[in-house]
Design an enzyme around this catalytic site. Structure first.
Site, PDB file in Angstrom:
ATOM      1  N   HIS A 156     -13.097 -61.640  -0.404  1.00  0.00           N
ATOM      2  CA  HIS A 156     -13.140 -60.351  -0.389  1.00  0.00           C
ATOM      3  C   HIS A 156     -14.175 -59.669   0.255  1.00  0.00           C
ATOM      4  O   HIS A 156     -13.685 -58.501   0.270  1.00  0.00           O
ATOM      5  CB  HIS A 156     -12.869 -59.578  -1.450  1.00  0.00           C
ATOM      6  CG  HIS A 156     -14.309 -59.342  -2.711  1.00  0.00           C
ATOM      7  ND1 HIS A 156     -15.061 -60.625  -3.522  1.00  0.00           N
ATOM      8  CD2 HIS A 156     -14.707 -58.604  -2.591  1.00  0.00           C
ATOM      9  CE1 HIS A 156     -16.004 -60.070  -4.006  1.00  0.00           C
ATOM     10  NE2 HIS A 156     -16.391 -58.573  -3.786  1.00  0.00           N
TER      11      HIS A 156
HETATM   12  C1  UD1 Z   1     -15.571 -53.591  -4.290  1.00  0.00           C
HETATM   13  C2  UD1 Z   1     -17.174 -53.128  -4.035  1.00  0.00           C
HETATM   14  C3  UD1 Z   1     -17.376 -54.490  -3.781  1.00  0.00           C
HETATM   15  C4  UD1 Z   1     -17.324 -55.307  -5.090  1.00  0.00           C
HETATM   16  C5  UD1 Z   1     -15.726 -55.839  -4.851  1.00  0.00           C
HETATM   17  C6  UD1 Z   1     -15.123 -56.183  -6.433  1.00  0.00           C
HETATM   18  C7  UD1 Z   1     -17.999 -51.113  -2.708  1.00  0.00           C
HETATM   19  C8  UD1 Z   1     -17.993 -50.675  -1.352  1.00  0.00           C
HETATM   20  N1  UD1 Z   1     -17.132 -52.655  -2.386  1.00  0.00           N
HETATM   21  O1  UD1 Z   1     -14.706 -53.651  -3.194  1.00  0.00           O
HETATM   22  O2  UD1 Z   1     -19.011 -54.363  -3.656  1.00  0.00           O
HETATM   23  O3  UD1 Z   1     -17.604 -57.200  -4.700  1.00  0.00           O
HETATM   24  O4  UD1 Z   1     -14.863 -54.490  -5.501  1.00  0.00           O
HETATM   25  O5  UD1 Z   1     -14.202 -56.416  -5.994  1.00  0.00           O
HETATM   26  O6  UD1 Z   1     -18.149 -50.401  -3.072  1.00  0.00           O
HETATM   27  N2  UD1 Z   1      -7.670 -52.033  -3.776  1.00  0.00           N
HETATM   28  C9  UD1 Z   1      -6.010 -52.040  -3.986  1.00  0.00           C
HETATM   29  N3  UD1 Z   1      -5.931 -52.197  -5.307  1.00  0.00           N
HETATM   30  C10 UD1 Z   1      -7.137 -52.444  -6.246  1.00  0.00           C
HETATM   31  C11 UD1 Z   1      -8.340 -52.221  -5.558  1.00  0.00           C
HETATM   32  C12 UD1 Z   1      -8.553 -51.598  -4.111  1.00  0.00           C
HETATM   33  O7  UD1 Z   1      -4.873 -51.929  -3.241  1.00  0.00           O
HETATM   34  O8  UD1 Z   1      -6.556 -52.175  -7.444  1.00  0.00           O
HETATM   35  C13 UD1 Z   1      -7.317 -52.040  -2.193  1.00  0.00           C
HETATM   36  C14 UD1 Z   1      -7.551 -51.034  -1.606  1.00  0.00           C
HETATM   37  O9  UD1 Z   1      -6.849 -50.031  -1.851  1.00  0.00           O
HETATM   38  C15 UD1 Z   1      -8.516 -50.702  -0.419  1.00  0.00           C
HETATM   39  C16 UD1 Z   1      -8.807 -52.394  -0.696  1.00  0.00           C
HETATM   40  O10 UD1 Z   1      -8.326 -52.987  -1.649  1.00  0.00           O
HETATM   41  O11 UD1 Z   1      -8.039 -50.617  -0.030  1.00  0.00           O
HETATM   42  C17 UD1 Z   1     -10.324 -51.780  -1.293  1.00  0.00           C
HETATM   43  O12 UD1 Z   1     -10.585 -51.813  -1.859  1.00  0.00           O
HETATM   44  P1  UD1 Z   1     -12.466 -50.942  -2.265  1.00  0.00           P
HETATM   45  O13 UD1 Z   1     -12.847 -50.514  -3.354  1.00  0.00           O
HETATM   46  O14 UD1 Z   1     -12.198 -49.881  -1.089  1.00  0.00           O
HETATM   47  O15 UD1 Z   1     -12.820 -52.112  -2.029  1.00  0.00           O
HETATM   48  P2  UD1 Z   1     -13.819 -53.347  -2.788  1.00  0.00           P
HETATM   49  O16 UD1 Z   1     -13.308 -54.711  -0.836  1.00  0.00           O
HETATM   50  O17 UD1 Z   1     -12.792 -54.120  -3.325  1.00  0.00           O
HETATM   51  N1  UDP Z   2     -12.470 -62.413 -11.702  1.00  0.00           N
HETATM   52  C1  UDP Z   2     -11.060 -62.687 -11.672  1.00  0.00           C
HETATM   53  N2  UDP Z   2      -9.710 -62.365 -11.499  1.00  0.00           N
HETATM   54  C2  UDP Z   2      -9.819 -63.056 -10.129  1.00  0.00           C
HETATM   55  C3  UDP Z   2     -10.628 -63.286  -9.385  1.00  0.00           C
HETATM   56  C4  UDP Z   2     -12.467 -62.481  -9.639  1.00  0.00           C
HETATM   57  O1  UDP Z   2     -11.896 -61.731 -13.364  1.00  0.00           O
HETATM   58  O2  UDP Z   2      -8.969 -63.196  -9.717  1.00  0.00           O
HETATM   59  C5  UDP Z   2     -13.842 -61.848 -11.870  1.00  0.00           C
HETATM   60  C6  UDP Z   2     -15.040 -63.132 -12.208  1.00  0.00           C
HETATM   61  O3  UDP Z   2     -14.200 -64.309 -13.021  1.00  0.00           O
HETATM   62  C7  UDP Z   2     -15.913 -62.850 -11.949  1.00  0.00           C
HETATM   63  C8  UDP Z   2     -15.997 -61.077 -11.469  1.00  0.00           C
HETATM   64  O4  UDP Z   2     -14.498 -61.103 -11.582  1.00  0.00           O
HETATM   65  O5  UDP Z   2     -16.855 -61.945 -13.417  1.00  0.00           O
HETATM   66  C9  UDP Z   2     -16.329 -60.550  -9.823  1.00  0.00           C
HETATM   67  O6  UDP Z   2     -15.682 -60.085  -9.848  1.00  0.00           O
HETATM   68  P1  UDP Z   2     -15.535 -59.474  -7.833  1.00  0.00           P
HETATM   69  O7  UDP Z   2     -15.158 -61.358  -7.190  1.00  0.00           O
HETATM   70  O8  UDP Z   2     -14.872 -58.677  -7.650  1.00  0.00           O
HETATM   71  O9  UDP Z   2     -16.935 -58.912  -7.411  1.00  0.00           O
HETATM   72  P2  UDP Z   2     -17.989 -59.046  -6.957  1.00  0.00           P
HETATM   73  O10 UDP Z   2     -18.860 -59.836  -8.267  1.00  0.00           O
HETATM   74  O11 UDP Z   2     -18.221 -60.388  -5.173  1.00  0.00           O
HETATM   75  O12 UDP Z   2     -18.942 -57.824  -7.012  1.00  0.00           O
END
Ligand code: UD1
Ligand code: UDP
Length: 365
Positions: free
Chosen positions: A208
């Site tokens: 991601h």
């Molecule tokens: C964010 C964090 C990242 C973290 C990740 C965990 C920042 C800059 N990034 O990245 O550090 O590792 O979360 O998962 O804060 N979206 C959906 N549904 C959701 C959530 C997101 O559709 O429930 C879509 C949003 O609309 C957007 C994209 O996913 O288009 C990215 O979401 P965003 O929260 O900006 O960043 P992440 O990639 O999730």
């Molecule tokens: N995780 C989850 N469901 C998924 C993928 C990840 O519950 O489908 C959990 C995972 O076990 C870990 C956390 O989400 O505890 C990690 O989050 P993510 O990878 O979104 O973000 P990051 O740690 O890179 O910031």
């Protein structure tokens, strides 16, 4: 004493569950901590948010800000404005922020501007790559934090190198607390049959990070390698919505051919799949560590990691996003050594809550 917790993204819900549980345990001894949760709304799909509140018994947020799907500036700025209003209304004694997302930075800035003491859970981590939005968020957050709760000695050393020594506590890794608390329940509730795989008979993958999803060459390299591995064993890929949107937009239905693509999983489902995987491939910070907690070899689809101990101990290899490099790592056996308790003893949250509670006694932290 009133604590205002600011969270908004999946990994933050998981981490905050351990701290909320520790707050309740502390209150069972002497009722004095009142937690109010602010959910920024950054993650909003039911399987990216609600499921964790339900499954991990996280208290219902007092505030839902509903701020999501924006560029970094707009998202962080709007969160800052809304959190500031909540802080002015709630007048907390201390604020808690987690990790390194835009929600973290917005919470930290709101606390700093309004002079509210602030604790950063997972302080001191560095990738030394400022092109990562997370690196900017964590550096700025650490520099305005009063209490800095570090998961590892490496994190403490990183802070010392930036001149931060006051309020720094090596408490252990809060995600390790959560893993220990839930791993038996995950095994009890979820059988591998549900995914039609067997013990050590599959690979588990998550992708991601912006650096991978937003770069077509890197994303193609990763997906190509996963398809190659899937010829040998099933590859389970629970897809983050960010990655799903980008792959859908590529208009290449063959990109995911042969992979077992799932919607994002609940924490207990993910834990279950992690613990029995033959190998984990990921660009997630949390998943790299969880692979190590379960002693499952990990291939990290990044060029650097904040969790350097996992690499030093041989459980994790950094390969980036090149198809051949990923396949090479998949074919090469990992060499592993054991180092005891590098991520603490499973009570990081308990220690943090005690430090926070001491603020109310006026004790030195
Ligand atoms: C964010 C964090 C990242 C973290 C990740 C965990 C920042 C800059 N990034 O990245 O550090 O590792 O979360 O998962 O804060 N979206 C959906 N549904 C959701 C959530 C997101 O559709 O429930 C879509 C949003 O609309 C957007 C994209 O996913 O288009 C990215 O979401 P965003 O929260 O900006 O960043 P992440 O990639 O999730
Ligand atoms: N995780 C989850 N469901 C998924 C993928 C990840 O519950 O489908 C959990 C995972 O076990 C870990 C956390 O989400 O505890 C990690 O989050 P993510 O990878 O979104 O973000 P990051 O740690 O890179 O910031």
């Amino acid at each position: 004493m009133k604590l205002l917790t600011v969270i908004g993204a999946r990994p933050q819900f998981i981490k905050a569950s351990a701290v909320s549980r520790a707050i309740q345990a502390e209150n069972a001894r002497s009722e004095r901590l009142h937690e109010v949760i602010v959910h920024t709304g950054q993650h909003f799909d039911a399987n990216m948010s609600k499921v964790f509140f339900e499954e991990l018994s996280i208290p219902e947020p007092g505030y839902h800000l509903g701020i999501a799907s924006l560029g970094h500036g707009a998202m962080t700025g709007r969160m800052l404005e809304s959190i500031e209003s909540v802080v002015l209304k709630e007048k907390p004694d201390v604020m808690l922020v987690y990790g390194d997302t835009n929600s973290t930075l917005a919470g930290a800035l709101a606390a700093a501007k309004l002079h509210v003491p602030m604790a950063h859970v997972e302080a001191g981590l560095r990738s030394f790559n400022k092109r990562m939005p997370e690196e900017v968020n964590r550096i700025l957050t650490d520099h305005v934090s009063d209490l800095l709760f570090c998961p590892t000695q490496t994190a403490v050393d990183n802070l010392v190198n930036e001149g931060i020594t006051g309020g720094v506590h090596l408490v252990g890794d809060v995600m390790y607390d959560v893993t220990l608390h839930y791993r038996d329940l995950a095994a009890e509730l979820h059988s591998l049959e549900k995914w039609e795989v067997t013990e050590k008979g599959y690979a588990l993958c998550t992708v991601h990070r912006a650096e991978n999803t937003d770069d077509a060459t890197r994303l193609q390299g990763i997906l190509g390698a996963l398809r190659d591995i899937a010829v040998e064993i099933p590859v389970i890929l629970p897809l983050h919505p960010r990655t799903r949107k980008i792959i859908d937009g590529m208009g290449q239905p063959e990109a995911l051919r042969g992979l077992t693509v799932l919607e994002p999983l609940s924490y207990l489902e993910m834990l279950r799949l992690e613990m029995s995987a033959r190998i984990i491939l990921t660009d997630s910070g949390g998943v790299q560590k969880e692979a190590f907690f379960h002693r499952v070899p990990c291939i990290t689809l990044r060029d650097e990691t904040e969790w350097v101990e996992t690499v030093e101990m041989g459980w994790n290899v950094l390969v980036g996003a090149d198809r051949e490099a990923i396949i090479g790592a998949w074919q090469r056996p990992h060499i592993r050594v054991e180092v005891a308790q590098v991520y603490g003893d499973g009570d990081a949250a308990g220690r943090m809550v005690k430090h926070v509670a001491r603020l109310s006694d006026g004790s030195k932290n």
